[in-house]
Design a protein around this motif. Structure first.
Motif, PDB file in Angstrom:
ATOM      1  N   LYS A 163      31.179  28.576  71.197  1.00 12.31           N
ATOM      2  CA  LYS A 163      31.560  28.671  69.782  1.00 12.31           C
ATOM      3  C   LYS A 163      31.267  30.066  69.234  1.00 12.31           C
ATOM      4  O   LYS A 163      32.061  30.622  68.461  1.00 12.31           O
ATOM      5  CB  LYS A 163      30.820  27.604  68.966  1.00 12.31           C
ATOM      6  CG  LYS A 163      31.373  26.203  69.154  1.00 12.31           C
ATOM      7  CD  LYS A 163      30.772  25.204  68.191  1.00 12.31           C
ATOM      8  CE  LYS A 163      29.408  24.760  68.616  1.00 12.31           C
ATOM      9  NZ  LYS A 163      28.920  23.601  67.826  1.00 12.31           N
ATOM     10  N   HIS A 164      30.148  30.641  69.656  1.00  9.69           N
ATOM     11  CA  HIS A 164      29.796  31.992  69.207  1.00  9.69           C
ATOM     12  C   HIS A 164      30.808  33.010  69.718  1.00  9.69           C
ATOM     13  O   HIS A 164      31.272  33.878  68.960  1.00  9.69           O
ATOM     14  CB  HIS A 164      28.389  32.338  69.691  1.00  9.69           C
ATOM     15  CG  HIS A 164      27.936  33.715  69.309  1.00  9.69           C
ATOM     16  ND1 HIS A 164      27.705  34.094  67.997  1.00  9.69           N
ATOM     17  CD2 HIS A 164      27.678  34.820  70.075  1.00  9.69           C
ATOM     18  CE1 HIS A 164      27.330  35.362  67.965  1.00  9.69           C
ATOM     19  NE2 HIS A 164      27.309  35.819  69.209  1.00  9.69           N
ATOM     20  N   SER A 209      30.234  24.266  73.551  1.00 10.36           N
ATOM     21  CA  SER A 209      28.825  24.654  73.587  1.00 10.36           C
ATOM     22  C   SER A 209      28.529  25.668  72.484  1.00 10.36           C
ATOM     23  O   SER A 209      29.435  26.306  71.924  1.00 10.36           O
ATOM     24  CB  SER A 209      28.483  25.266  74.945  1.00 10.36           C
ATOM     25  OG  SER A 209      29.087  26.552  75.080  1.00 10.36           O
ATOM     26  N   LYS A 210      27.260  25.822  72.194  1.00  5.73           N
ATOM     27  CA  LYS A 210      26.848  26.795  71.186  1.00  5.73           C
ATOM     28  C   LYS A 210      27.296  28.198  71.582  1.00  5.73           C
ATOM     29  O   LYS A 210      27.797  28.964  70.756  1.00  5.73           O
ATOM     30  CB  LYS A 210      25.325  26.746  71.025  1.00  5.73           C
ATOM     31  CG  LYS A 210      24.782  27.687  69.965  1.00  5.73           C
ATOM     32  CD  LYS A 210      23.271  27.549  69.836  1.00  5.73           C
ATOM     33  CE  LYS A 210      22.718  28.523  68.795  1.00  5.73           C
ATOM     34  NZ  LYS A 210      21.237  28.386  68.661  1.00  5.73           N
ATOM     35  N   GLU A 266      23.768  20.090  76.428  1.00  3.71           N
ATOM     36  CA  GLU A 266      22.958  20.555  75.307  1.00  3.71           C
ATOM     37  C   GLU A 266      22.461  19.348  74.524  1.00  3.71           C
ATOM     38  O   GLU A 266      23.263  18.562  74.019  1.00  3.71           O
ATOM     39  CB  GLU A 266      23.771  21.476  74.391  1.00  3.71           C
ATOM     40  CG  GLU A 266      24.218  22.773  75.053  1.00  3.71           C
ATOM     41  CD  GLU A 266      25.027  23.657  74.126  1.00  3.71           C
ATOM     42  OE1 GLU A 266      25.101  24.869  74.393  1.00  3.71           O
ATOM     43  OE2 GLU A 266      25.596  23.134  73.135  1.00  3.71           O
ATOM     44  N   ASP A 321      31.603  24.973  78.130  1.00  2.00           N
ATOM     45  CA  ASP A 321      31.011  26.303  78.017  1.00  2.00           C
ATOM     46  C   ASP A 321      31.937  27.401  78.529  1.00  2.00           C
ATOM     47  O   ASP A 321      31.805  28.555  78.131  1.00  2.00           O
ATOM     48  CB  ASP A 321      29.687  26.346  78.788  1.00  2.00           C
ATOM     49  CG  ASP A 321      28.890  27.606  78.496  1.00  2.00           C
ATOM     50  OD1 ASP A 321      28.578  27.847  77.312  1.00  2.00           O
ATOM     51  OD2 ASP A 321      28.586  28.347  79.452  1.00  2.00           O
ATOM     52  N   GLN A 351      35.231  21.655  67.746  1.00  2.00           N
ATOM     53  CA  GLN A 351      33.839  22.095  67.673  1.00  2.00           C
ATOM     54  C   GLN A 351      32.868  21.123  68.334  1.00  2.00           C
ATOM     55  O   GLN A 351      31.892  21.539  68.961  1.00  2.00           O
ATOM     56  CB  GLN A 351      33.438  22.307  66.206  1.00  2.00           C
ATOM     57  CG  GLN A 351      34.123  23.494  65.536  1.00  2.00           C
ATOM     58  CD  GLN A 351      33.718  24.819  66.157  1.00  2.00           C
ATOM     59  OE1 GLN A 351      32.557  25.204  66.114  1.00  2.00           O
ATOM     60  NE2 GLN A 351      34.673  25.517  66.746  1.00  2.00           N
TER      61      GLN A 351
END
Length: 285
Positions: free
Chosen positions: A195-196, A191-192, A263, A270, A187
């Protein structure tokens, strides 16, 4: 290795064999990093598969004039370095189980005889086997350590190359399958957005009779996991970066491009671009 043998090996490299060139070069460069470790094939059957020393992974090894600096017994003085070249039966001081060629292949070794160097110093004698231009193998205490001098191995920790290097060192330490548990361990490097996407992928209902879209390890683009990796120099454009990574074993070389975004000042993975043109983000949809 005599001068004539070196000339023949370099001629082989000129004809298209990169491995032959690595075999011909018995020099040992100054700066290396221990990237991962596995239990040696000669270790007792009762040994844990995870007995390799995690504290050595990520540590530097530096060859100096008549001295070596590294973890544990790899820091020593009065160092003498000599070239070596062994068939499978002579590797790791003759410790490979029979058939030695098969055991060598399991460690990612194909081209034999294998060149390397012998280090003799005041803490003992150590043999480093060069499996390719960027990689050495060291057998010690029922473990096999992989050392790299690729750009990522020597990069600053917060650089794109350094971040990918750390991610892959963590990846090679544990379960390399694509599961919620294995991705949870990564994690801090994702990247955000990625992860989504991963969370949505694992949330989808899947029939036990269906082959999953991602059937293997997306981080190395493999089902049979590679034995080594080399993180190469990044291409940076603003808050984006691409880092090419080469994965290899005894049978295959493959490349995956790691696409990073910055980020809050930290480089994070990513997406992944594979040789066939597919991407991890595309497979996760």
């Amino acid at each position: 290795m005599n001068r004539f043998a070196i000339t023949l090996s370099c001629l082989g490299a000129a004809l298209g064999s990169d491995a032959a060139c690595a075999q011909a070069d018995n020099r040992v460069e100054s700066h290396w990093r221990i990237t991962h470790a596995v239990t040696a094939p000669w270790a007792p059957a009762a040994s844990s598969p995870n007995m390799a020393q995690p504290s050595w992974v990520g540590r530097a090894l530096t060859f100096q004039t008549k001295a070596v600096r590294g973890p544990g017994v790899l820091t020593c003085s009065h160092a003498v370095i000599e070239p070596t070249q062994y068939p499978a039966e002579g590797l790791f001081q003759g410790s490979l189980p029979t058939p030695a060629t098969t055991a060598a292949q399991a460690l990612g070794i194909m081209l034999l005889p294998l060149a390397g160097v012998r280090l003799t110093c005041d803490t003992g004698m150590f043999e480093f086997h060069r499996v390719d231009a960027d990689t050495l193998l060291l057998g010690l205490d029922n473990q096999v350590f992989t050392l790299s001098k690729a750009p990522g191995a020597l990069a600053e920790a917060n650089s794109p190359e350094g971040r990918v290097q750390q991610l892959l060192e963590a990846h090679f330490k544990g379960d390399m399958g694509f599961t919620p548990a294995s991705t949870e361990r990564k994690q801090d490097w994702l990247s955000k957005g990625l992860k989504h996407r991963v969370a949505l992928y694992f949330a989808k209902p899947v029939s036990a009779d269906e082959v999953p879209v991602i059937n293997g390890d997306p981080f190395t683009d493999s089902q049979e996991y590679p034995t080594r990796f080399a993180v190469n120099k990044a291409s940076v454009s603003g808050s984006s970066a691409e880092v090419p990574v080469r994965f290899a074993d005894a049978y295959r070389n493959r490349s995956v491009t790691y696409r990073l975004v910055r980020e809050r000042g930290v480089w994070r993975l990513d997406d992944l671009l594979y040789e066939q043109g597919e991407t991890l983000q595309g497979l996760l949809k």
